[in-house]
Design an enzyme around this catalytic site. Sequence first.
Site, mmCIF file in Angstrom:
data_model
loop_
_atom_site.group_PDB
_atom_site.id
_atom_site.type_symbol
_atom_site.label_atom_id
_atom_site.label_comp_id
_atom_site.label_asym_id
_atom_site.label_seq_id
_atom_site.Cartn_x
_atom_site.Cartn_y
_atom_site.Cartn_z
ATOM 1 N N GLU A 62 0.858 -1.182 0.000
ATOM 2 C CA GLU A 62 0.000 0.000 0.000
ATOM 3 C C GLU A 62 0.900 1.241 0.000
ATOM 4 O O GLU A 62 1.877 1.271 0.728
ATOM 5 C CB GLU A 62 -0.916 0.052 1.228
ATOM 6 C CG GLU A 62 -1.974 1.147 1.092
ATOM 7 C CD GLU A 62 -2.930 1.228 2.285
ATOM 8 O OE1 GLU A 62 -2.564 0.779 3.387
ATOM 9 O OE2 GLU A 62 -4.032 1.750 2.093
ATOM 10 N N GLU A 68 -9.953 3.864 6.609
ATOM 11 C CA GLU A 68 -9.164 4.261 7.780
ATOM 12 C C GLU A 68 -9.996 4.858 8.899
ATOM 13 O O GLU A 68 -9.760 4.572 10.071
ATOM 14 C CB GLU A 68 -8.059 5.233 7.361
ATOM 15 C CG GLU A 68 -7.030 4.614 6.418
ATOM 16 C CD GLU A 68 -6.432 3.321 6.940
ATOM 17 O OE1 GLU A 68 -6.567 3.022 8.135
ATOM 18 O OE2 GLU A 68 -5.834 2.580 6.131
ATOM 19 N N HIS A 88 -7.169 -2.349 15.160
ATOM 20 C CA HIS A 88 -7.326 -1.516 13.957
ATOM 21 C C HIS A 88 -7.118 -2.373 12.704
ATOM 22 O O HIS A 88 -7.947 -2.404 11.797
ATOM 23 C CB HIS A 88 -6.310 -0.373 14.000
ATOM 24 C CG HIS A 88 -6.303 0.502 12.785
ATOM 25 N ND1 HIS A 88 -6.794 1.783 12.785
ATOM 26 C CD2 HIS A 88 -5.865 0.293 11.519
ATOM 27 C CE1 HIS A 88 -6.664 2.316 11.584
ATOM 28 N NE2 HIS A 88 -6.096 1.421 10.792
ATOM 29 N N GLU A 89 -5.999 -3.074 12.672
ATOM 30 C CA GLU A 89 -5.683 -3.864 11.477
ATOM 31 C C GLU A 89 -6.701 -4.976 11.269
ATOM 32 O O GLU A 89 -7.053 -5.294 10.133
ATOM 33 C CB GLU A 89 -4.266 -4.444 11.580
ATOM 34 C CG GLU A 89 -3.161 -3.398 11.749
ATOM 35 C CD GLU A 89 -3.225 -2.275 10.736
ATOM 36 O OE1 GLU A 89 -3.635 -2.515 9.585
ATOM 37 O OE2 GLU A 89 -2.881 -1.124 11.091
ATOM 38 N N ASN A 125 -2.625 -6.212 5.366
ATOM 39 C CA ASN A 125 -2.648 -7.243 4.328
ATOM 40 C C ASN A 125 -3.572 -8.382 4.747
ATOM 41 O O ASN A 125 -3.500 -8.868 5.870
ATOM 42 C CB ASN A 125 -1.241 -7.816 4.124
ATOM 43 C CG ASN A 125 -0.198 -6.741 4.034
ATOM 44 O OD1 ASN A 125 -0.291 -5.874 3.182
ATOM 45 N ND2 ASN A 125 0.770 -6.759 4.938
ATOM 46 N N GLY A 157 2.866 2.171 10.929
ATOM 47 C CA GLY A 157 2.671 1.458 12.195
ATOM 48 C C GLY A 157 2.405 -0.007 11.953
ATOM 49 O O GLY A 157 3.009 -0.879 12.564
ATOM 50 N N HIS A 174 -9.880 -3.955 9.681
ATOM 51 C CA HIS A 174 -9.718 -3.833 8.231
ATOM 52 C C HIS A 174 -9.944 -5.147 7.488
ATOM 53 O O HIS A 174 -10.161 -5.120 6.281
ATOM 54 C CB HIS A 174 -8.275 -3.428 7.911
ATOM 55 C CG HIS A 174 -8.008 -1.959 7.941
ATOM 56 N ND1 HIS A 174 -8.838 -1.039 7.368
ATOM 57 C CD2 HIS A 174 -6.966 -1.253 8.440
ATOM 58 C CE1 HIS A 174 -8.304 0.187 7.531
ATOM 59 N NE2 HIS A 174 -7.174 0.068 8.183
HETATM 60 ZN ZN ZN Z 1 -5.621 1.364 8.771
#
Ligand code: ZN
Length: 843
Positions: free
Chosen positions: A121, A312, A289-290, A257, A253, A293
């Site tokens: 990304e 985000e 957070h990840e 993926n 951070g 996603h």
């Molecule tokens: Zn993010």
Amino acid sequence: MIKMARFYDLFQPQHYDVYLAIDRQTKTITGTTEIIGQAGQTKIAINQKYLKVKSVKADGENCPFEIDETSEAVWITLKKIGETKLTITYSAPLTDTMMGIYPSYYEVEGQKKQLIGTQFESTAARQAFPCVDEPEAKATFSLALKFDEHPGETVLANMPEIKVEDGTHYFAETKRMSTYLVAFAFGELQAKKTKTKSGVEIGVFATKAHQAKELEFPLEIAKKAIEFYENFYQTPYPLPHSWQLALPDFSAGAMENWGLVTYREAYLLLDPDNTSLRTKQVVATVITHELAHQWFGDLVTMKWWDDLWLNESFANMMEYVAVDAIKPEWNIWELFQVSEAPAALKRDATDGVQSVHVQVENPAEIDSIFDGAIVYAKGSRMLVMVRSLIGDAALRSGLKAYFAAHKYQNATGADLWKSLGQASGMNIGKIMNSWLEQPGYPVVSASVKNGHLKLQQQQFFIGEGQAVGRKWQLPLNCNYSAVPKILADQQVDLGDYAQLRQQAGEPFRLNVGNDSHFIVKYDDQLLQDILNQVSQLDNISQMQLLQDLSLLAEGQMISYAKIVPLLADFADSHSSLVISALYSVAGRLKKFVEPDSSEEQALRQLYQKLSSKQAQRLGWQAQKNESLDDQLSRPIVLSSALYAKDPQMMAIAHQLFQANRSELIHLPADIRFQVLRNEVENYGSLELTETLLTEYQQTADGSFKDDLSIALASAADPQQLERLIAKFQDVDTIKPQDLRSWFHGVLANPHGEQAAWDWLRAQWGWLEKKVGGDMEFATYITVISNVFRTRQRLAEFKDFFEPKLQTPGLTREIKMDIRTIASRVTLIESQQDEVNTAIAASL
Ligand SMILES: [Zn+2]
């Protein structure tokens, strides 16, 4: 700006067979990529960057091609349109840029090692294999990997490995996904694994430079997060596994993926026996957070980068929702209030800031829209507003419908509003568009005029700003029931104030809970009414009061001198939220005093007055069964006592250092930084600098590393600081990923400011080469703008950066940072005298 063609309009890939052979010794990649897709015309373009394309075949026949560096593409001429199988062979260098496929470097017991990983990304998949590198161009991927393998190495990818043949590792075909989410890694790794209730395999992977126990905490959080989201979203996790991998070299951070999330080591691994509560909280929110996603971003992806916020902002809200469910005792929303909210309010007040939804075409500019304070922090505040408007039941059913409608495909902001609107029966899009499409936010002035209580909204600026009559749909969250839910007009007359006040029986307040993205300027009468009962306000309201007042002062709508006498009212609070807000306001007074002046002396005395009682109460040692608030407040209060040069506190810190000299890492993590800093600042020597630098280089503990670097940068002796600057370009000591923080540390120290600034200007070319391709590059400029406070520095800043205004990705940052410094200079010039008088009067 040139409108770039979307290559997806020319060719729509359905499936990729990606074969990669990577040689770490020669630092080369050779590859063959087969793409099956639909050609809409005979001239098509496939993204590539830095690839040396050897041949291009269409359905087995060689075809003409042309490399175009400007559009980062290979243009291919086909004989026919319709279904086509492209075969592209190429080679590429393996570079150290932390983008594309790249090596991470680390040491185990003095032996140098490498770990290969990826970061695609936003537009670096094209550096690894030719592809239509646009989020909308979703396809399935079959990855095959060969490398100079030796026994004991682990290979990871988005999907599980299915076979190894002739040294080539083959992975299961992925689900339909975007190119920027493809990932793999290999090297000598250790792992800890578990399974969720629903059978998803969860794993944490790290190099063997770490202790095995550092993988425990992230494993627990990752497992619970996947379980939480499966329930909250009412949509199963779509892949067989969820791997979390810590990479020693990592620019951002973490990166979401699909199935193989990568992290900066300090944001994944931690010593469960000695890590501060705050660090644990931050690591937990990074993981959640990840993992948010994996659905929001990966399963459903924004159609184009202009809707980056959709990924985000949402993940940035959900990280808190998830941690709040996993660790309710943490009150994690308080962290949101002291990190995301102030970051958004500060940056969003500068004229020229981007809106959350932002047009972007050029690949070089895509990276620059990842503005943490806007796309992440402000965007998440917007969604917190939505959540509080519609409630969790409607949010969850809306999301379930959204995932069902768009899974394995793409979506836009309008699609989300539609789902949430249907679930809640509210026109969410209408309310939210004023926040999404407009930069900035309003200050609501509340005043009593001719006996009537009136509200008025106008855009709030820190520094010069051009008012263009923007209006927002404001969820007012007022404690008076007669006040409307939403303020959509410029102003409103709420009627007879005396009557309203009497009915309510309490002071008039807006934005209760601080969930809406605006600040309030109460007139003197209303403010005094609140201040008279300030101790009865809840913690968030106390914090908010301090925060709003200091923003108003930054925007020169009131004077900081008015805030100074109020600070003592909050000093004895047992809430870490209030303590954090208090010292953040006090910290903003530092810009008004010259280093080593009598004014600085007075400010230190004010700090002493504010902190001494609490420092005595909390002490250096955690008490048995103490509250989490006390744990979080201790480092803040002790830092303040040390800034105050409290002799007793300095002596204790010095003793703690001496007593733990041989094993500094074992100092309790929540006071370790304070001890180290006290030593460097007050008892420093070149010898100590060398010792701590060696410790820094040798430890694998991310939070200890952070403590050391920030402490080292606080030296009072320029010679010691020069020694640090001399290490800035030594990648064996300071990894490029950590350099910005080092640079900022020395620059923010008045004794190092000149040398660090000189270094940056002299080495800009080197820096650009080293980290110029990196998503975070522009933030080197941001950190400078957070430090400079004089007219001379402003002029130097302009001299140096204005000629770089045309550099793609830097333009907005340079313009905004000039405004930021200019507004600080003006603020200091106009308020310095009265602020220092107020400080002296408060002692
Ligand atoms: Zn993010």
